[in-house]
Design a protein around this motif. Structure first.
Motif, PDB file in Angstrom:
ATOM      1  N   MET A   1      10.635  47.073  82.217  1.00 30.45           N
ATOM      2  CA  MET A   1      11.704  47.436  81.289  1.00 30.45           C
ATOM      3  C   MET A   1      13.005  46.751  81.723  1.00 30.45           C
ATOM      4  SD  MET A   1      13.157  51.231  80.245  1.00 30.45           S
ATOM      5  CE  MET A   1      11.575  51.798  79.662  1.00 30.45           C
ATOM      6  N   THR A   2      13.648  46.047  80.791  1.00 28.91           N
ATOM      7  CA  THR A   2      14.876  45.331  81.113  1.00 28.91           C
ATOM      8  C   THR A   2      16.051  46.300  81.234  1.00 28.91           C
ATOM      9  OG1 THR A   2      15.500  44.999  78.803  1.00 28.91           O
ATOM     10  CG2 THR A   2      14.014  43.355  79.792  1.00 28.91           C
ATOM     11  N   LEU A   3      17.155  45.783  81.788  1.00 27.44           N
ATOM     12  CA  LEU A   3      18.350  46.615  81.905  1.00 27.44           C
ATOM     13  C   LEU A   3      18.857  47.037  80.535  1.00 27.44           C
ATOM     14  CD1 LEU A   3      20.642  47.865  83.529  1.00 27.44           C
ATOM     15  CD2 LEU A   3      21.812  45.642  83.478  1.00 27.44           C
ATOM     16  N   THR A   4      18.774  46.131  79.564  1.00 23.05           N
ATOM     17  CA  THR A   4      19.227  46.465  78.210  1.00 23.05           C
ATOM     18  C   THR A   4      18.401  47.596  77.618  1.00 23.05           C
ATOM     19  OG1 THR A   4      19.961  44.185  77.837  1.00 23.05           O
ATOM     20  CG2 THR A   4      19.609  45.565  75.888  1.00 23.05           C
ATOM     21  N   SER A   5      17.082  47.514  77.754  1.00 22.57           N
ATOM     22  CA  SER A   5      16.230  48.570  77.192  1.00 22.57           C
ATOM     23  C   SER A   5      16.444  49.889  77.918  1.00 22.57           C
ATOM     24  CB  SER A   5      14.762  48.152  77.257  1.00 22.57           C
ATOM     25  OG  SER A   5      14.343  47.934  78.586  1.00 22.57           O
ATOM     26  N   ARG A   6      16.698  49.836  79.227  1.00 26.08           N
ATOM     27  CA  ARG A   6      16.963  51.078  79.961  1.00 26.08           C
ATOM     28  C   ARG A   6      18.285  51.692  79.518  1.00 26.08           C
ATOM     29  NH1 ARG A   6      15.068  48.690  85.682  1.00 26.08           N
ATOM     30  NH2 ARG A   6      16.903  47.428  85.244  1.00 26.08           N
ATOM     31  N   THR A   7      19.262  50.826  79.249  1.00 26.33           N
ATOM     32  CA  THR A   7      20.557  51.321  78.771  1.00 26.33           C
ATOM     33  C   THR A   7      20.398  52.017  77.430  1.00 26.33           C
ATOM     34  OG1 THR A   7      21.725  49.555  79.939  1.00 26.33           O
ATOM     35  CG2 THR A   7      22.911  50.656  78.147  1.00 26.33           C
ATOM     36  N   PHE A   8      19.591  51.432  76.553  1.00 30.98           N
ATOM     37  CA  PHE A   8      19.368  52.054  75.252  1.00 30.98           C
ATOM     38  C   PHE A   8      18.597  53.358  75.377  1.00 30.98           C
ATOM     39  CE2 PHE A   8      20.869  48.206  73.224  1.00 30.98           C
ATOM     40  CZ  PHE A   8      21.391  48.690  72.028  1.00 30.98           C
ATOM     41  N   GLU A   9      17.712  53.449  76.355  1.00 31.11           N
ATOM     42  CA  GLU A   9      17.002  54.711  76.585  1.00 31.11           C
ATOM     43  C   GLU A   9      17.988  55.816  76.952  1.00 31.11           C
ATOM     44  OE1 GLU A   9      13.878  55.655  76.209  1.00 31.11           O
ATOM     45  OE2 GLU A   9      13.318  53.704  75.392  1.00 31.11           O
ATOM     46  N   VAL A  10      18.981  55.471  77.750  1.00 31.56           N
ATOM     47  CA  VAL A  10      20.005  56.457  78.128  1.00 31.56           C
ATOM     48  C   VAL A  10      20.817  56.861  76.895  1.00 31.56           C
ATOM     49  CG1 VAL A  10      22.126  56.821  79.458  1.00 31.56           C
ATOM     50  CG2 VAL A  10      20.144  55.709  80.524  1.00 31.56           C
ATOM     51  N   LEU A  11      21.242  55.888  76.104  1.00 34.60           N
ATOM     52  CA  LEU A  11      22.046  56.194  74.926  1.00 34.60           C
ATOM     53  C   LEU A  11      21.239  56.991  73.897  1.00 34.60           C
ATOM     54  CD1 LEU A  11      23.902  52.789  74.464  1.00 34.60           C
ATOM     55  CD2 LEU A  11      24.879  54.952  75.272  1.00 34.60           C
ATOM     56  N   ALA A  12      19.941  56.711  73.806  1.00 36.17           N
ATOM     57  CA  ALA A  12      19.097  57.415  72.834  1.00 36.17           C
ATOM     58  C   ALA A  12      18.890  58.875  73.192  1.00 36.17           C
ATOM     59  CB  ALA A  12      17.746  56.717  72.711  1.00 36.17           C
TER      60      ALA A  12
END
Length: 278
Positions: A1-12
């Motif tokens: 999982m990329t940093l961008t996708s992990r960031t979106f997981e947090v925001l979601a």
């Protein structure tokens, strides 16, 4: 999982039901380690995408809202559509909604409502499956074939006893939407609301959005609402630059017939008084 996708997981992890979260909740909901979540949250707070309250809890920041407002299918569409939505609201004083399709869901980008309008579950930013709402069906009826098949292959949530969940009947309903230019959801999401929707076409002639009017069941028959909803959709389509040939496809349509007896619906109420439904 990329940093961008992990960031979106947090925001979601932030939802209409959970507008405020603590760090541990963000980690648990996103499925990320606490240390990783802490690092991502710190970066998001520094750039203003998240804000920290005095008690340490976190909520979505204004900077993220500013960036999100630039989405062309959100505010840009809303700006063009709003005068027509306002006209429809002034004429009816009922719930007026605008939605776009994203994948197999409809995303509501605008909603106007009055104090006496029937309560609905939607708000700006809400997502719903395409199969049960009026706007969802208007969008799904004009979606690519693979999208329609994917939506009909998924289990349909039964929101109320009136929710249509049979794929064959839903497929027939989509054909009726294409024939009439109007989609109807009669008490299929809440037991007291009827939604009537029509598609909005963009510069390329494709359906890019849908507008709906949601009224209390039993006050006005769905066929009586069709012309006003379709007129609003046509006005938005023209303002968006839809080619005349695409607009003409929606100009002359038969009104949808009242729901058949096989669905065990109540008979339609009398037509509204001049000036719109009460």
């Amino acid at each position: 999982m990329t940093l961008t996708s992990r960031t979106f997981e947090v925001l979601a992890a932030f939802t209409p039901e959970h507008r405020t979260r603590r760090l541990a909740e963000l980690a648990a909901t996103s499925g990320l380690p606490l240390t990783t979540t802490h690092r991502i949250v710190a970066d998001l707070v520094r750039c203003g995408a998240l804000e920290r309250a005095p008690d340490g809890s976190l909520h979505v920041g204004l900077r993220l809202w500013e960036i999100g407002s630039l989405a062309p299918r959100g505010n840009a569409l809303r700006d063009v559509a709003l005068p027509f939505l306002e006209d429809l609201y002034v004429a009816t004083r009922e719930n007026v909604q605008l939605a776009v399709r994203e994948g197999l869901e409809s995303v509501f980008v605008e909603r106007l409502t009055g104090r006496e309008a029937v309560t609905v579950m939607t708000r700006v930013g809400t997502r719903f499956p395409l199969t049960s709402t009026g706007v969802g069906r208007a969008l799904l009826a004009h979606a690519p074939a693979d999208v329609q098949e994917a939506a009909l292959a998924r289990p349909v949530r039964r929101w109320t006893p009136f929710t249509e969940v049979d794929p064959a009947r839903l497929r027939a309903g989509l054909a009726e939407v294409r024939r009439t230019g109007v989609a109807v959801s009669d008490r299929e999401v809440t037991r007291d609301a009827v939604s009537v929707a029509a598609p909005v076409r963009g510069p390329g002639g494709d359906v890019v959005a849908a507008v709906s009017l949601v009224v209390r069941h039993g006050t006005v028959s769905p066929p009586a609402l069709g012309p006003a909803v379709r007129a609003a959709a046509l006005g938005i389509s023209r303002a968006l630059g839809a080619p005349p040939s695409a607009v003409r496809k929606s100009l002359w349509r038969e009104e949808p017939a009242p729901a058949d007896a096989a669905q065990d619906r109540d008979p339609p109420a009398p037509s509204p008084r001049p000036g719109g439904p009460p």
